[in-house]
Write an enzyme that holds these catalytic residues in place. Sequence first.
Site, PDB file in Angstrom:
ATOM      1  N   ASN A   1       4.382  -7.053  -2.385  1.00 23.76           N
ATOM      2  CA  ASN A   1       3.442  -6.167  -3.072  1.00 23.76           C
ATOM      3  C   ASN A   1       3.695  -6.258  -4.576  1.00 23.76           C
ATOM      4  O   ASN A   1       4.679  -5.725  -5.080  1.00 23.76           O
ATOM      5  CB  ASN A   1       3.653  -4.724  -2.564  1.00 23.76           C
ATOM      6  CG  ASN A   1       2.757  -3.723  -3.271  1.00 23.76           C
ATOM      7  OD1 ASN A   1       1.813  -4.107  -3.980  1.00 23.76           O
ATOM      8  ND2 ASN A   1       3.040  -2.447  -3.083  1.00 23.76           N
TER       9      ASN A   1
ATOM     10  N   LYS B   1       1.880  -5.035  -6.925  1.00 21.61           N
ATOM     11  CA  LYS B   1       1.425  -3.821  -7.622  1.00 21.61           C
ATOM     12  C   LYS B   1       0.626  -4.169  -8.896  1.00 21.61           C
ATOM     13  O   LYS B   1      -0.102  -5.155  -8.912  1.00 21.61           O
ATOM     14  CB  LYS B   1       2.622  -2.922  -7.932  1.00 21.61           C
ATOM     15  CG  LYS B   1       3.479  -2.648  -6.695  1.00 21.61           C
ATOM     16  CD  LYS B   1       4.485  -1.564  -6.905  1.00 21.61           C
ATOM     17  CE  LYS B   1       5.375  -1.438  -5.695  1.00 21.61           C
ATOM     18  NZ  LYS B   1       6.276  -0.314  -5.739  1.00 21.61           N
TER      19      LYS B   1
ATOM     20  N   HIS C   1      -0.452   3.176   0.808  1.00 21.99           N
ATOM     21  CA  HIS C   1       0.839   3.057   0.110  1.00 21.99           C
ATOM     22  C   HIS C   1       1.159   4.416  -0.523  1.00 21.99           C
ATOM     23  O   HIS C   1       0.258   5.120  -0.994  1.00 21.99           O
ATOM     24  CB  HIS C   1       0.756   1.966  -0.962  1.00 21.99           C
ATOM     25  CG  HIS C   1       2.100   1.609  -1.528  1.00 21.99           C
ATOM     26  ND1 HIS C   1       2.716   2.380  -2.470  1.00 21.99           N
ATOM     27  CD2 HIS C   1       2.945   0.588  -1.256  1.00 21.99           C
ATOM     28  CE1 HIS C   1       3.895   1.844  -2.771  1.00 21.99           C
ATOM     29  NE2 HIS C   1       4.052   0.742  -2.045  1.00 21.99           N
TER      30      HIS C   1
ATOM     31  N   GLU D   1       2.283   5.215  -3.292  1.00 22.17           N
ATOM     32  CA  GLU D   1       1.817   5.369  -4.680  1.00 22.17           C
ATOM     33  C   GLU D   1       0.333   5.755  -4.698  1.00 22.17           C
ATOM     34  O   GLU D   1      -0.115   6.492  -5.575  1.00 22.17           O
ATOM     35  CB  GLU D   1       2.097   4.077  -5.474  1.00 22.17           C
ATOM     36  CG  GLU D   1       3.592   3.939  -5.769  1.00 22.17           C
ATOM     37  CD  GLU D   1       4.089   2.517  -5.942  1.00 22.17           C
ATOM     38  OE1 GLU D   1       3.281   1.596  -6.106  1.00 22.17           O
ATOM     39  OE2 GLU D   1       5.332   2.336  -5.906  1.00 22.17           O
TER      40      GLU D   1
ATOM     41  N   GLU E   1       8.015   3.090   4.727  1.00 23.28           N
ATOM     42  CA  GLU E   1       8.599   3.066   3.388  1.00 23.28           C
ATOM     43  C   GLU E   1       8.998   4.481   2.986  1.00 23.28           C
ATOM     44  O   GLU E   1       8.140   5.269   2.547  1.00 23.28           O
ATOM     45  CB  GLU E   1       7.581   2.538   2.380  1.00 23.28           C
ATOM     46  CG  GLU E   1       7.110   1.143   2.678  1.00 23.28           C
ATOM     47  CD  GLU E   1       6.573   0.469   1.426  1.00 23.28           C
ATOM     48  OE1 GLU E   1       7.130  -0.544   1.043  1.00 23.28           O
ATOM     49  OE2 GLU E   1       5.618   0.989   0.823  1.00 23.28           O
TER      50      GLU E   1
ATOM     51  N   GLY F   1      11.384   1.341  -5.214  1.00 17.61           N
ATOM     52  CA  GLY F   1      11.595   1.067  -6.639  1.00 17.61           C
ATOM     53  C   GLY F   1      12.767   1.813  -7.239  1.00 17.61           C
ATOM     54  O   GLY F   1      12.909   1.881  -8.458  1.00 17.61           O
TER      55      GLY F   1
ATOM     56  N   SER G   1      13.241  -1.014  -1.823  1.00 15.20           N
ATOM     57  CA  SER G   1      14.390  -1.649  -2.490  1.00 15.20           C
ATOM     58  C   SER G   1      15.044  -2.762  -1.656  1.00 15.20           C
ATOM     59  O   SER G   1      16.263  -2.934  -1.696  1.00 15.20           O
ATOM     60  CB  SER G   1      15.428  -0.592  -2.891  1.00 15.20           C
ATOM     61  OG  SER G   1      14.860   0.306  -3.820  1.00 15.20           O
TER      62      SER G   1
HETATM   63  C1  PEP Z   1       6.807  -1.082  -2.308  1.00 14.49           C
HETATM   64  O1  PEP Z   1       6.270  -0.588  -3.283  1.00 14.49           O
HETATM   65  O2  PEP Z   1       6.108  -1.290  -1.312  1.00 14.49           O
HETATM   66  C2  PEP Z   1       8.226  -1.374  -2.365  1.00 14.49           C
HETATM   67  C3  PEP Z   1       8.854  -1.491  -1.248  1.00 14.49           C
HETATM   68  O3  PEP Z   1       8.809  -1.495  -3.616  1.00 14.49           O
HETATM   69  P1  PEP Z   1      10.350  -1.876  -3.945  1.00 14.49           P
HETATM   70  O4  PEP Z   1      10.713  -3.059  -3.082  1.00 14.49           O
HETATM   71  O5  PEP Z   1      10.354  -2.184  -5.386  1.00 14.49           O
HETATM   72  O6  PEP Z   1      11.160  -0.678  -3.585  1.00 14.49           O
END
Ligand code: PEP
Length: 274
Positions: free
Chosen positions: A32, A34, A118, A120, A190, A196, A236
């Site tokens: 992703n 973003k 997601h 976000e 997630e 992040g 992460s």
């Molecule tokens: C994500 O936004 O789907 C995600 C998993 O981000 P990160 O790997 O940076 O935590």
Amino acid sequence: MKKKLFLIWREEKKLCVREEDAMPRRPILAANWKMNLTSNQSKLLVDSILNNLGAPVNCEIILFPSFLHIPMIAEKIAGKNIGIGGQNLYFEEKGAYTGEIAAFQLVDSGCTHVLIGHSERRHYFHENYETVNKKVLRALSAGLKVMLCVGESLEERENNVTEMVVVDQIESAMQNISHKDMNDISIAYEPIWAIGTGRIATPDDAAHVHQIIRKALGRIFDKEIASKICILYGGSVKPDNIKEVMAEEDIDGVLVGGASLKTDSLLELMRFLN
Ligand code: PEP
């Protein structure tokens, strides 16, 4: 043939597929990107995947770039066994919705997939149970494969309501989804506090939530669907923790943000799964 390769992959890593599993699940690596990368940076990242890995064999790779870069990337990966998706879509079919992107436009640009719900999007853009469900239905009717994201906030985890939150997200998103539709859906668990932040759920904690999700799908649909569906972990994930994440039986892949933006770490993650 793919089934056999999958079994070999698991055996090499001493991860046997449970006997009662009706169908082994092919691992997925979803990237992703973003709201990051210029068109040229995206192109270079895709070139490095193609030059170093070619077409993936043992795992499925799906890229979620900026909408603007989709046609260019779709052209590059054509015939390479790599999926590409939008990070969002709008639930109406078409019309006067300035600034939105329709499911048919994603398909027309070369998308095979779309990311829906997601955290976000849920947080910054106020997507709720109803809009997420409408988006899933629209995507499926346009022929897109859906990667549905679910996950709890830190506050919810600390209040011990993770299970309730995640099951609610799953149940609401699955309204009016048929058994057949489930062939085109994967789930990404997630935990919001791990996205992040550099914090990662312990593999045990993540695996526990994956089991809860699988159980909920078994209840909503049936055991076969629950055992077939791919459930990814996101939050992460990096080259130095993917091994322990993937060692969990119920974790079938990873959705990666930050570590998928750099060539070295992206390639390392892909090499691990492929
Ligand atoms: C994500 O936004 O789907 C995600 C998993 O981000 P990160 O790997 O940076 O935590």
